[in-house]
Design an enzyme around this catalytic site. Structure first.
Site, PDB file in Angstrom:
ATOM      1  CG  HIS A  57      65.175  38.326  20.584  1.00  0.00           C
ATOM      2  ND1 HIS A  57      65.499  37.433  19.578  1.00  0.00           N
ATOM      3  CD2 HIS A  57      65.836  37.877  21.691  1.00  0.00           C
ATOM      4  CE1 HIS A  57      66.294  36.496  20.053  1.00  0.00           C
ATOM      5  NE2 HIS A  57      66.516  36.749  21.341  1.00  0.00           N
ATOM      6  CG  HIS A  59      68.436  38.117  24.219  1.00  0.00           C
ATOM      7  ND1 HIS A  59      67.664  36.992  24.334  1.00  0.00           N
ATOM      8  CD2 HIS A  59      68.192  38.861  25.328  1.00  0.00           C
ATOM      9  CE1 HIS A  59      66.973  37.052  25.477  1.00  0.00           C
ATOM     10  NE2 HIS A  59      67.277  38.179  26.090  1.00  0.00           N
ATOM     11  CG  ASP A  61      72.308  35.250  21.327  1.00  0.00           C
ATOM     12  OD1 ASP A  61      71.595  36.071  21.942  1.00  0.00           O
ATOM     13  OD2 ASP A  61      71.944  34.078  21.105  1.00  0.00           O
ATOM     14  CG  HIS A  62      69.346  36.949  18.559  1.00  0.00           C
ATOM     15  ND1 HIS A  62      68.703  36.000  17.803  1.00  0.00           N
ATOM     16  CD2 HIS A  62      69.685  36.323  19.722  1.00  0.00           C
ATOM     17  CE1 HIS A  62      68.649  34.859  18.479  1.00  0.00           C
ATOM     18  NE2 HIS A  62      69.246  35.037  19.649  1.00  0.00           N
ATOM     19  CG  HIS A 115      63.496  34.391  24.170  1.00  0.00           C
ATOM     20  ND1 HIS A 115      64.190  33.522  24.979  1.00  0.00           N
ATOM     21  CD2 HIS A 115      64.432  35.105  23.498  1.00  0.00           C
ATOM     22  CE1 HIS A 115      65.494  33.711  24.798  1.00  0.00           C
ATOM     23  NE2 HIS A 115      65.669  34.664  23.914  1.00  0.00           N
ATOM     24  CG  ASP A 134      66.768  33.031  20.641  1.00  0.00           C
ATOM     25  OD1 ASP A 134      67.159  32.510  19.576  1.00  0.00           O
ATOM     26  OD2 ASP A 134      67.533  33.574  21.460  1.00  0.00           O
ATOM     27  CG  HIS A 172      70.215  29.614  19.512  1.00  0.00           C
ATOM     28  ND1 HIS A 172      71.497  29.941  19.885  1.00  0.00           N
ATOM     29  CD2 HIS A 172      69.459  30.693  19.801  1.00  0.00           C
ATOM     30  CE1 HIS A 172      71.513  31.175  20.396  1.00  0.00           C
ATOM     31  NE2 HIS A 172      70.281  31.653  20.355  1.00  0.00           N
TER      32      HIS A 172
HETATM   33 FE    FE Z   1      69.659  33.635  21.125  1.00  0.00          FE
HETATM   34 ZN    ZN Z   2      67.457  35.350  22.784  1.00  0.00          ZN
END
Ligand code: FE
Ligand code: ZN
Length: 255
Positions: A57, A59, A61-62, A115, A134, A172
């Site tokens: 996805h 985001h 942090d990905h 999400h 996530d 995570h």
């Molecule tokens: Fe994340």
């Molecule tokens: Zn995420």
């Protein structure tokens, strides 16, 4: 059947990035590279040459390492069709029901919105490995930033249906907090009590709790268990898994 080699790279505060390699073809992918540096270090360490980025996805942090890794290696970026405008450098767009040939290994793709609206998961049946970003966490699920409880329930249902021996490579290390929350809604779940204790012990020794198996999740993850009458009773929505998921997700948001 040859399995993928999987290497877990902890980055940032609590993210897991995964290097995956098909030994038969040499294809090497990185799942959700939050950052490029630690991935390049791991590549140097293993001697593997990066051929793919697999994003779940959009985001940061990905996907934060996408462009730097593509620039450094010329790799192909694969990601969700439904979110193609938000995946930096995307080359190949995938959606529900697609099979992507990663080297000689097949990745089955599921749309799992909730999400984010364009979240996908990759399942490698030969390796019994699920990369779910996530959407599903060990004893938890992602926050509903862009989707509804009904969407998340449907998405989790697709993952729940995978074989119980499936290993869950989520993005995570949220497990210890998730376990504490799960105990708050299912204090009498003996499997959960035992697992929470194991998790506390592992975290005290700084051991990753990821991956876990689907079999364990079915017994201990309250978000997968929103169809259980006992949990529905706690949530005050007997007979309604979606309303139950909505209620426990809300309680987790403020936990
Ligand atoms: Fe994340
Ligand atoms: Zn995420």
């Amino acid at each position: 059947m040859t399995e993928l080699s999987i290497r877990q790279i902890p980055v940032l505060k609590d993210n897991y990035v995964y290097l995956i390699r098909d030994p038969d073809s040499g294809s090497t992918g990185v799942v959700d590279p939050a950052v490029a540096g630690p991935v390049l270090d791991a590549l140097k360490d293993t001697g593997w040459r990066l051929t793919h980025i697999l994003n779940t996805h959009h985001h940061g942090d990905h996907t934060g390492g996408n462009l730097e890794l593509k620039h450094a290696t010329g790799c192909t970026i694969v990601g969700p069709r439904a979110d193609r405008d938000r995946i930096p450098g995307i080359d190949i767009e995938l959606g529900d029901g697609d099979t992507y040939e990663f080297g000689k290994r097949a990745a089955h793709v599921f749309d799992v919105p909730g999400h984010t609206r364009g979240h996908i998961a990759y399942w490698f049946p030969d390796s019994r490995a699920l990369f779910c970003g996530d959407t599903l966490f060990i004893m938890g699920c992602g926050r509903l930033f862009e989707g509804t409880p009904a969407q998340m329930w449907k998405s989790l249902g697709k993952l729940k249906a995978l074989p119980p021996e499936t290993r869950i490579y989520c993005a995570h290390e949220y497990t210890q907090n998730n376990a504490r929350f799960a105990l708050s809604v299912e204090p009498g779940n003996v499997d959960l009590v035992a697992r929470a204790r194991r998790v506390d012990d592992m975290r005290a020794r700084n051991i990753p709790t990821v991956p876990g198996t689907m079999a364990e999740e079915l017994l201990t993850n309250p978000f997968l268990r929103a169809d259980q009458p006992s949990l529905q009773q706690v949530a005050g929505h007997v007979g309604d898994p979606v309303a139950t998921l909505a209620e426990i997700r809300h309680r987790k948001d403020v936990f």
